[in-house]
Design an enzyme around this catalytic site. Structure first.
Site, PDB file in Angstrom:
ATOM      1  N   CYS A 107       1.002  -1.159  -0.131  1.00  0.00           N
ATOM      2  CA  CYS A 107      -0.027   0.291   0.199  1.00  0.00           C
ATOM      3  C   CYS A 107       0.834   1.102   0.045  1.00  0.00           C
ATOM      4  CB  CYS A 107      -0.937   0.029   1.195  1.00  0.00           C
ATOM      5  SG  CYS A 107      -2.158  -1.247   1.157  1.00  0.00           S
TER       6      CYS A 107
ATOM      7  N   GLU B 116       4.390   1.099   1.918  1.00  0.00           N
ATOM      8  CA  GLU B 116       5.355   0.722   2.819  1.00  0.00           C
ATOM      9  C   GLU B 116       6.581   0.901   1.991  1.00  0.00           C
ATOM     10  OE1 GLU B 116       2.537  -0.741   2.263  1.00  0.00           O
ATOM     11  OE2 GLU B 116       2.412  -2.600   3.011  1.00  0.00           O
TER      12      GLU B 116
END
Lengths: 269, 787
Positions: free
Chosen positions: B431, B433
């Site tokens: 997402c 990271e």
């Protein structure tokens, strides 16, 4: 008369991330109260100088849920705190603060106090005005305004009085004075079919603008009926029911006409 | 998009995802021969991998340019019984559930019952994990305090770096050989283990070369019977390419894409890494090939685009392996989170946007498929036109690409101790990271439900949903004289549950290292070969474990209500608050209104609420950041939810911010739905009060309507909004361009959509403030402009 410093004023909204009230990302402060009562006004809640109730007409029992108080007294420092919070966005986008309303010039000391704070902090200022104020007031605030969004509705004084409630003599005089004294101005013309879209009126406005200096642009604002719901909530008569919104063809035609002034013309704000 | 791509795209979009037992069957066959008994664990895993690749069905779809499927055909999705052995009931649920279902044949059900379950059921890593963790871990897990990624998925989360595009597997084999030769059996007590691991890598390298050559053979066979002269030539070309890569380093763009694709398949066939493996900085990796091909007239721009689009389809053909139980509840999606990075900085610190970055944006816009996902990295050096081009795709309402702050990513990575070159070569994946691409194992270990913990604190350590004592006895809230005392109790509970989670992580990590090494992935991630250590055992240059904190908006508003209503204004007593929460606000509409509308909320640039957010951040940061894992690495936090905020909400009763029982929590660092009423710039200011640079990623979601972004002014001002957020070190933002359907929902539930701004006529306004007739008109316009 020298304008003093005010501690507070009355507003009905502070709108952040305003992107149509001047250059860049802006915070718009909506002053409450206006000496004009334009038939087509889409912010009728801005006219009265006192707080008032919005009543949702859908529920007849007037339960408190359905009443919203419009307008509040706010201190200069509280308003400026909100303005300051957005500085990073002004810097990034070339934006700043816009004073709109209502008529900001009708609370001149409150306006001047805020304008001075903005100037001291190098924040760009826009004044969105009908121009209806004494020359004395205008002269005292002029230095602190970076850009005027100046409404022009009619050259014809009788019509002006009929549809806005006041004469336009002082308004036109003020506009000429500003243009001759170095203020940057964008002229904003509401286009209302059946009221000010006749060739005669439009030509007069065009010719008048041609005679002015320092005009940065002309915004043609097509009339719309978005404000109608607010009239209902305020229990006010909506006089524009039978007027039509201008077609985009008409707007383009009018745009062409105003381009004769050699000033950039835009449809919409 | 040309006809070929249209066909491939349609095929990819219309095939129904279905379960394939091919992998499970071959793995079971291999392990049942007893061959695994003869070898060490890593070598046995390598042989199993090789056996699978030597025997699986080879699939070349009609018209394809890039070849290779994880299953026997597109969207045939394998299972990994050594990780999670599905029960028959699981298969029934997968087959029947309304969303994210996988068709399961009766034959496969029989095989599962007769062969797979008897062999794997008691020895899957899932079983081992649940058998090893403490009782308080199980209690917290069942209560919904946290989730556990590794209970049915492998520790994935890494991204390919540059070396994948510059080296072939024969070269890797040479490096492995050298590493074995350099082992010092006299002084290194670990030398034997290292040799086993390196031997395993060597076998896995052979396996992928063999697998590619099987595609070469298949392409040759197809070419022989192919009637179309054009396709025959293509198949011959494919045969040539698969014969050359991945054994050797690629020489052309086509070879580079095929080379990467074999690596990708290797990773996702070896284990269910599920989360994010992808080619990373694709515009950077491919640009040299693209330029060379253009110079030598091997390729036109259109052909390059066609290859990229053919490549895109391959990702979409591989749905994420099926999830069950809590994992399905938290993240039920077909997407496997491949998130391709464009833009950013080069390793010398200069702007990395190149002509291929723009072509890739065209590809994203044309393809509009679920996978792969994409993002643009925006540094202060990134040209505005690149950002605006991306925004012009976003405004079409497809949700891609998302937008990242390169300068923040680099500072986040270097704060964690990474070399600045590695940081510049890194980016965002999954997402949001951050990772040092090609050199880091950054494992998401589980989501952490702060709101649940606050609920447990209000109940003196017990879970009101079950009555079970799962936390510490920190006292009846009525006994707290000051807000600070209450907050201190909350902090104690947070520390208690973080300790449980981290102890679990330390055990689970060892179980993976000892039982299921990832020998193929170890070849491609630095420094596994040099260290002779597996990716799952600390072989990577950097080893980070994340705990993902969820519901920052909800927790802030929760605390704000308590501080404001009980302690500062004294409008409510603890007794009254606990009573109305127990009743889910029923019969207390006036109080509910006060809680939702007259209490400071996060997302409005109001320091009263936002300072509580900062306090919570600091507690969690202190509890997690810098604590060791078992791989000579550290634990860190990031702030992202996937869709777990719905599951986490479903285990929490009514909360003092006015949220009704079991409703979703806020997502990421976005404000609670509808509670941000001062516009997007105020949201940005609030969100920027979080110290993003001390996280490994944060997620902010903003909604706009298509009208708002219709003209250049809208795009221009949105670009400024993003730049301002990034100046304040914001990590990421994504824009949700809302549909007519959402607007209709906003008409019905205006309170949920108080923040929704729409472009009206020459100006913008809050949607819910507009009259019904005008709302209807905007809905009509929105529908008109939708695709």
């Amino acid at each position: 008369m020298e304008l003093g410093i005010a501690n507070s004023g009355i507003i009905f909204d502070i709108k952040k991330f305003a992107i149509h009230d001047g250059p860049g990302i802006r915070t718009t402060i909506f002053f409450k109260g206006c000496p004009l009562i334009c038939w087509w006004c889409h912010n009728p809640e801005s006219q009265n100088f006192k707080p008032e109730n919005f009543i949702n007409p859908k529920n007849e029992d007037k339960h408190s849920e359905n009443i919203e108080i419009i307008g509040k007294k706010v201190s200069v420092s509280d308003v400026f705190k909100e303005i300051e919070k957005e500085i990073i966005f002004y810097d990034q986008s070339g934006g700043g603060v816009s004073f709109s309303g209502g008529e900001p010039l009708s609370q001149p000391e409150f306006l001047l106090s805020l304008l001075k704070l903005c100037k001291n902090n190098e924040i760009h200022t826009v004044l969105d005005t009908s121009g209806y104020a004494t020359e004395e007031i205008l002269k005292q605030i002029q230095d602190y305004v970076d850009l005027f969004l100046y409404d022009l509705k009619f050259i014809d004084s009788t019509k002006h009085e009929k549809y806005t409630g006041v004469s336009n003599q002082q308004i036109l005089k003020n506009l000429i004075w500003l243009s001759e004294n170095g203020s940057k101005i964008i002229i904003r013309i509401p286009i209302i079919p059946g009221i000010n879209d006749d060739n005669d009126e439009l030509n007069k406005m065009r010719d008048f603008i041609s005679g002015l200096n320092n005009i940065q642009g002309i915004d043609l604002l097509p009339f719309h009926k978005i404000g109608k719901n607010k009239y209902i909530k305020l229990n006010l008569l909506y006089k524009m029911e039978n007027f039509n919104e201008p077609s985009s063809e008409l707007m383009e035609k009018i745009k062409l006409k105003f381009e004769d002034t050699n000033v950039p013309v835009k449809i919409g704000g | 998009m040309n006809e070929r791509i249209k066909r491939l795209r349609t095929q990819s979009r219309t095939v129904i995802p279905h379960l394939s037992l091919e992998r499970a069957k071959l793995m079971t066959e291999f392990y049942k021969t007893g061959a695994s008994q003869k070898f060490s664990v890593p070598v046995a895993r390598a042989h199993a991998f090789k056996y699978f690749l030597e025997n699986k069905v080879i699939c070349i779809n009609p018209g394809e340019l890039i070849v290779g499927e994880r299953g026997p055909e597109p969207k045939a999705t394998p299972t990994y019984p050594e990780i999670c052995c599905h029960s028959l009931k699981d298969l029934d649920i997968l087959n029947k559930r309304q969303k994210i279902s996988f068709k399961v044949s009766d034959e496969d059900k029989d095989y599962t019952r007769e062969v797979i379950i008897p062999y794997w059921n008691s020895i899957s890593i899932r079983e081992k994990i649940f058998a090893q963790v403490d009782k308080n871990w199980i209690d917290a897990y069942e209560a919904g305090v946290f989730t556990e990624f590794m209970e049915q998925r492998a520790p994935g989360h890494t991204v390919a770096g540059k070396k994948i595009f510059t080296k072939g597997f024969l070269e890797f084999k040479q490096e492995i050989h050298n590493s074995i030769s350099n082992l010092d059996f006299y002084n290194d007590p670990d030398a034997f283990n290292k040799r086993e691991e390196l031997r395993a890598m060597n076998i896995a390298a052979d396996a992928i070369i063999t697998y590619a050559k099987r595609h070469s053979e298949k392409a040759k066979q197809l070419a022989e019977i192919e009637k179309s002269e054009m396709r025959k030539n293509e198949l011959e070309k494919i045969a040539e390419i698969c014969d050359y890569v991945p054994a050797h380093a690629p020489r052309t763009m086509w070879e580079a894409l095929q080379h990467y694709w074999f690596v990708h398949l290797g990773v996702i066939m070896e284990l269910s890494t599920w989360d994010s493996f992808n080619p990373g900085r694709l515009d950077q990796h491919l640009y040299p090939f693209y330029q060379k091909d253009l110079d030598r007239s091997l390729l036109t721009e259109d052909e390059a685009k066609e290859l990229l689009e053919a490549f895109w389809v391959k990702f979409n053909n591989q749905p994420a392996p099926p999830k069950v139980g809590v994992t399905a509840a938290e993240s039920n999606t077909y997407t496997d989170f491949c998130n391709i990075n464009l833009g950013g900085l080069k390793e010398d610190g200069s702007n990395a946007v190149n002509p291929l970055s723009y072509i890739l944006l065209d590809v994203i816009e044309e393809m509009r498929i679920l996978q792969p996902s994409s993002n643009v990295q925006i540094s202060k050096q990134t040209p505005d036109r690149f950002l605006k081009r991306a925004l012009n795709i976003i405004k079409t309402g497809f949700g891609q690409p998302s937008i990242f702050n390169t300068d923040a990513i680099i500072q986040e990575l270097t704060r964690q101790g990474k070399d600045i070159i590695d940081a510049r070569n890194g980016g965002a994946s999954g997402c949001v990271e951050v990772g040092a691409f090609g050199k880091e194992a950054y494992i998401l270990t589980g989501y952490f439900n702060l709101v649940k913990i606050l609920e447990v604190t209000l109940n003196n350590g017990s879970d009101p949903r079950t009555g079970k004592q799962i936390g510490l006895e920190t006292g009846d809230p009525r006994s707290f004289i000051t807000f600070q005392e209450f907050f201190a109790a909350f902090e104690k509970q947070v520390n208690y549950f973080i300790d449980i989670k981290i102890k679990g992580n330390m055990m689970i990590e060892r179980l993976w290292a000892q039982n299921l090494p990832a020998v193929f992935m170890s070849i491609i991630i630095d420094d596994c070969i040099a260290k002779g250590k597996d990716y799952n055992d600390g072989g990577a240059k950097y080893n980070t474990n994340y705990i993902q904190i969820v519901g920052m908006g909800s927790i802030t508003d929760y605390l704000s209500s308590i501080k404001y209503q009980i302690y500062d204004k004294k409008f409510l007593s603890w007794d009254k608050l606990l009573e109305i929460l127990g009743d889910n606000f029923e019969g207390n509409e006036e109080i509910l209104k006060n809680l939702t509308k007259n209490t400071p909320k996060y997302g409005n640039d109001d320091d009263y609420a936002d300072s509580l957010l900062v306090d919570v951040f600091n507690i969690v940061f202190k509890a997690v950041d810098g604590r060791p894992n078992t791989k000579n690495g550290t634990h860190r936090i990031n702030l992202l939810p996937t869709t777990v905020h719905i599951y986490f909400g479903s285990v929490v009763g009514a909360t003092p911010d006015g949220r009704k029982a079991y409703m979703p929590l806020s997502e990421g660092i976005s404000p609670v739905q509808g509670m941000d009423t001062n516009g997007p710039s105020a949201v940005i200011k609030s969100a920027a009060k979080i110290d993003h640079l001390r996280t490994g990623g944060t997620l902010l979601n903003q909604k706009f309507t298509p009208q708002f972004l219709k003209d250049d002014t809208g795009i221009e001002k949105l670009a400024h909004l993003i730049r301002a957020y990034f100046k304040m070190d914001g990590h990421h933002v994504q824009f949700n361009v809302v549909s007519a359907e959402t607007l209709r929902e906003a008409q019905v539930n205006p309170d949920q959509y108080r923040n929704l701004i729409v472009r009206v006529a020459g100006y913008s306004d809050y949607f819910i403030n507009l009259g019904t007739d005008l709302q209807d008109e905007i809905i009509k316009r929105t529908e008109h402009s939708e695709f």
